[in-house]
Design a protein around this motif. Structure first.
Motif, mmCIF file in Angstrom:
data_model
loop_
_atom_site.group_PDB
_atom_site.id
_atom_site.type_symbol
_atom_site.label_atom_id
_atom_site.label_comp_id
_atom_site.label_asym_id
_atom_site.label_seq_id
_atom_site.Cartn_x
_atom_site.Cartn_y
_atom_site.Cartn_z
ATOM 1 N N LEU A 3 0.878 -1.224 -0.064
ATOM 2 C CA LEU A 3 -0.035 0.008 -0.072
ATOM 3 C C LEU A 3 0.960 1.104 0.076
ATOM 4 O O LEU A 3 1.966 1.520 0.871
ATOM 5 N N ALA A 4 0.448 2.068 -0.979
ATOM 6 C CA ALA A 4 1.285 3.473 -0.890
ATOM 7 C C ALA A 4 0.714 4.342 -0.023
ATOM 8 O O ALA A 4 -0.325 4.103 0.824
ATOM 9 N N ASP A 5 1.322 5.719 0.567
ATOM 10 C CA ASP A 5 0.501 6.392 1.296
ATOM 11 C C ASP A 5 -0.222 7.063 0.404
ATOM 12 O O ASP A 5 -0.007 8.196 -0.262
ATOM 13 N N ASN A 6 -1.742 6.688 0.814
ATOM 14 C CA ASN A 6 -2.774 7.602 -0.194
ATOM 15 C C ASN A 6 -3.954 7.492 0.633
ATOM 16 O O ASN A 6 -4.212 6.618 1.541
ATOM 17 N N VAL A 7 -4.640 8.595 0.672
ATOM 18 C CA VAL A 7 -5.977 8.962 1.079
ATOM 19 C C VAL A 7 -6.979 7.868 1.264
ATOM 20 O O VAL A 7 -7.797 7.491 2.174
ATOM 21 N N LEU A 8 -7.021 7.157 0.085
ATOM 22 C CA LEU A 8 -8.138 6.105 -0.066
ATOM 23 C C LEU A 8 -7.871 4.805 0.775
ATOM 24 O O LEU A 8 -8.815 4.090 0.893
ATOM 25 N N LYS A 36 -6.173 4.917 3.599
ATOM 26 C CA LYS A 36 -5.741 5.288 5.121
ATOM 27 C C LYS A 36 -6.367 4.695 5.900
ATOM 28 O O LYS A 36 -7.436 4.455 5.928
ATOM 29 N N ASP A 37 -5.549 4.275 7.000
ATOM 30 C CA ASP A 37 -6.426 3.579 8.416
ATOM 31 C C ASP A 37 -7.274 2.461 7.873
ATOM 32 O O ASP A 37 -8.272 2.310 8.548
ATOM 33 N N LEU A 38 -6.873 1.524 6.966
ATOM 34 C CA LEU A 38 -7.691 0.598 6.495
ATOM 35 C C LEU A 38 -7.671 -0.534 7.866
ATOM 36 O O LEU A 38 -6.483 -0.669 8.344
ATOM 37 N N PRO A 39 -8.575 -1.034 8.219
ATOM 38 C CA PRO A 39 -8.457 -2.122 9.448
ATOM 39 C C PRO A 39 -7.490 -3.412 8.614
ATOM 40 O O PRO A 39 -7.687 -3.643 7.580
ATOM 41 N N ASP A 40 -6.925 -4.192 9.676
ATOM 42 C CA ASP A 40 -6.138 -5.329 9.461
ATOM 43 C C ASP A 40 -6.942 -6.618 9.699
ATOM 44 O O ASP A 40 -7.697 -6.605 10.685
#
Lengths: 198, 251
Positions: free
Chosen positions: A126-131, A133-137
Motif C-alpha cells: 500500500l502506498a501512502d494515499n488517502v483512499l 488510509k487507516d484500513l483495518p487489518d
C-alpha cells in the motif's frame, strides 16, 4: 454532498448504492451528463464485459463525460478496467485515464489457479494515499474477475493471484479499485468512506 | 493469497428461515436478515439463501427479502431455489443479489445456463448440482435429491462450466445430513477437472471436515447449514482452527 453513480449496462450497481446508503451518503444513479458533472463525487461501478460496456458508454457520450470529470472519481471492478488504456477482453480500446493495460489471467497450473479469481484476497504494497488510509487489518477484499490491470506507476496497492496485479490505481482526481468494496465488509466500507472524504 | 470461503446456507420459506436456528442473540429466530447480519459479523465469507417456497406469488416476497438483505449486509450472497427464467434472474439481481443459483432449470434446459451467463455474466451464475452415487456411479439428482437423472455428475459439471457457469455448488446427497464429512473424492475430481471454483456442500459435522474438503477435496469454498444454525461450530472458531491448520482463510 451528492454522489453520482454512473448508470450504464453493467451489473452490480445496486449494491454500490446500498453501500453508500449505509454510509449515509446521498447517492443517485444517473446517466445524465449534467447531473454527473454537478455531483461532488462520481462513482463508476460495474461488472460485465468490456467491449459492450465501452460501446454503450460511447453511444451516450459518457466516455467524454468521464474523461472531463474534475471531481474525485472512483472506478470499481469493471470500472477500473474501463479507465485503463486497453483490455484484452475482446480487444477493447478503453478510456485511457490510466496508461495501463488490462490482461487475462493465464494460470500456469489450472488445477491450482481457477479463473475467474473469485473470493477474498489481501491488499499488499500500500502506498501512502488517502483512499487506503487507516484500513483495518487484515486487509481482505472480495474479488470477482478474469482480467487484471498490470502493475504501473499509478498502482497504489497490489494483490497476489498467479502474479502481483494492480488492486488500486490513482492519478489526479481518479481512483479505481479492482475488488468490490461494497461487498468487502469493514475494509471495503473504510475504503468507500475514505473516498467520501476526498 | 486467495482464501478458502466459508458459506452458511439459510433455507427460506415465505420470506422466513425454516430450519430451526439456535441463536440466543436473535430477537426473531425466523428473520433471515437478522441471521444474515450475525453471520456476516462473525466472519462468514458469503451467504447462500435457498428459497423453498413453491408458489409463484411468493416469489415477490423473495425479491423483497433480497433487497432487505442487500441493504443490511456487506458481503456477497447467492440466491437459489426455483429460479428458472432469465426474467427470474433479472428480478433477483436488480433486487440486490450478487449471484443466483440454478439447479433443476439447468437440468431441464441446459441452454438456460448459456443464456443467463450471456445476459448477466458468468460471475453471477452458480449452477447447483445435487449428486448421489448409484452402483458406484455419480448421477445428478433433482427434487432435493429424490429424483435421479441420467446425467453423470462429472460430465454435467464440465458441461455447465463450458456453457458459462461461474461456479459449481456441489451437494452430495449421500453425505448431506450425515455429519460424516464432505464428499472429498468427488469434489476433488470435479474441482481438478474444471477451471471454475467449486463450492462443496453436504456432510459437514466437525472442523476437520472443512480442513479435509479444502485439502483432499480441493474445494474453493465449503457450505453448511445446520452445524452453523445450531451453533455446533461457530464461524470464528472454525476459521481460527483452519488458519492453525495452515489453510488460507480470511480472518
Amino acid at each position: 454532498m451528492k454522489i453520482a453513480v454512473i448508470k450504464y449496462n453493467a451489473g452490480n450497481v445496486q449494491s454500490v448504492l446500498y453501500a453508500l446508503e449505509r454510509l449515509g451518503a446521498d447517492a443517485v444513479l444517473t446517466d445524465d451528463p449534467e447531473e454527473i458533472h454537478a455531483a461532488d463525487k462520481v462513482i463508476f461501478p460495474g461488472q460485465g464485459e468490456a467491449s459492450s460496456a465501452m460501446a454503450y458508454l460511447k453511444a451516450r457520450q459518457l466516455d467524454q463525460v468521464i474523461k472531463e470529470i474534475k471531481q474525485p472519481f472512483l472506478g470499481v471492478c469493471l470500472g477500473l478496467q474501463l479507465l485503463c488504456e486497453h483490455s484484452e477482453e475482446n480487444d477493447t480500446e478503453c478510456l485511457g485515464i490510466f496508461p495501463v493495460k488490462v490482461k487475462r489471467f493465464i494460470p500456469e497450473n489450472s488445477q491450482e489457479f481457477k479463473v475467474p479469481h473469485v473470493g477474498w484476497n489481501e491488499l499488499e504494497n500500500l502506498a501512502d494515499n488517502v483512499l487506503v488510509k487507516d484500513l483495518p487489518d487484515p486487509k481482505f477484499l472480495y474479488y470477482v474477475h478474469s482480467y487484471y490491470a498490470e502493475l504501473s506507476e499509478a498502482t497504489i496497492a497490489t494483490t497476489h493471484y498467479i502474479q502481483d496485479f494492480t488492486a488500486i490505481l490513482h492519478r489526479d482526481n481518479y481512483w479505481a479499485i479492482q475488488a468490490h468494496p461494497e461487498k468487502s465488509s469493514t475494509v471495503g466500507e473504510k475504503l468507500l468512506s475514505n473516498f467520501l472524504t476526498i | 493469497m486467495l482464501t478458502k470461503r466459508i458459506i452458511p446456507c439459510l433455507d427460506i420459506k415465505d420470506g422466513r428461515t425454516v430450519k430451526g436456528v439456535n441463536f440466543v442473540q436473535l430477537r426473531d429466530a425466523g428473520d433471515p436478515v437478522e441471521l444474515a447480519k450475525i453471520y456476516s459479523d462473525e466472519g462468514a465469507d458469503e451467504l447462500v439463501f435457498l428459497d423453498i417456497t413453491a408458489t409463484v406469488d411468493k416469489r415477490k416476497t423473495l425479491a423483497e427479502l433480497v433487497t432487505k438483505v442487500a441493504k443490511a449486509i456487506n458481503i456477497p450472497f447467492t440466491v437459489g431455489g426455483g429460479i428458472s427464467t432469465v426474467e427470474d434472474v433479472k428480478v433477483l439481481l436488480a433486487a440486490g443479489a450478487d449471484k443466483i443459483s440454478i439447479n433443476s432449470a439447468a437440468v431441464n434446459n441446459p441452454k438456460i445456463v448459456d443464456e443467463m451467463a450471456k445476459e448477466f455474466g458468468s460471475q453471477c451464475i452458480v449452477v447447483a448440482i445435487d449428486t448421489r452415487t448409484m452402483d458406484g456411479i455419480d448421477f445428478v439428482h433433482t427434487h432435493g435429491g429424490r429424483k435421479p437423472t441420467l446425467l453423470k455428475t462429472q460430465a454435467w459439471a464440465k458441461e455447465v462450466a463450458d456453457r458459462g457457469a461461474g461456479e459449481i455448488l456441489l451437494t452430495s446427497m449421500d453425505h448431506d445430513g450425515t455429519k460424516s464429512g464432505f464428499a472429498n473424492e468427488l469434489t476433488a475430481e470435479i474441482s481438478s477437472a474444471l477451471s471454475i471454483p467449486v463450492i462443496a456442500s453436504g456432510g459437514a459435522g466437525s472442523m476437520p471436515h472443512f480442513k479435509d474438503v479444502f485439502t483432499f477435496g480441493r474445494a474453493d469454498a465449503a457450505l453448511a447449514a445446520s452445524i452453523f444454525h445450531f451453533k455446533e461450530i461457530g464461524i470464528p472458531e472454525l476459521k481460527s482452527y483452519l488458519i492453525g491448520e495452515g489453510i488460507s482463510i480470511r480472518k
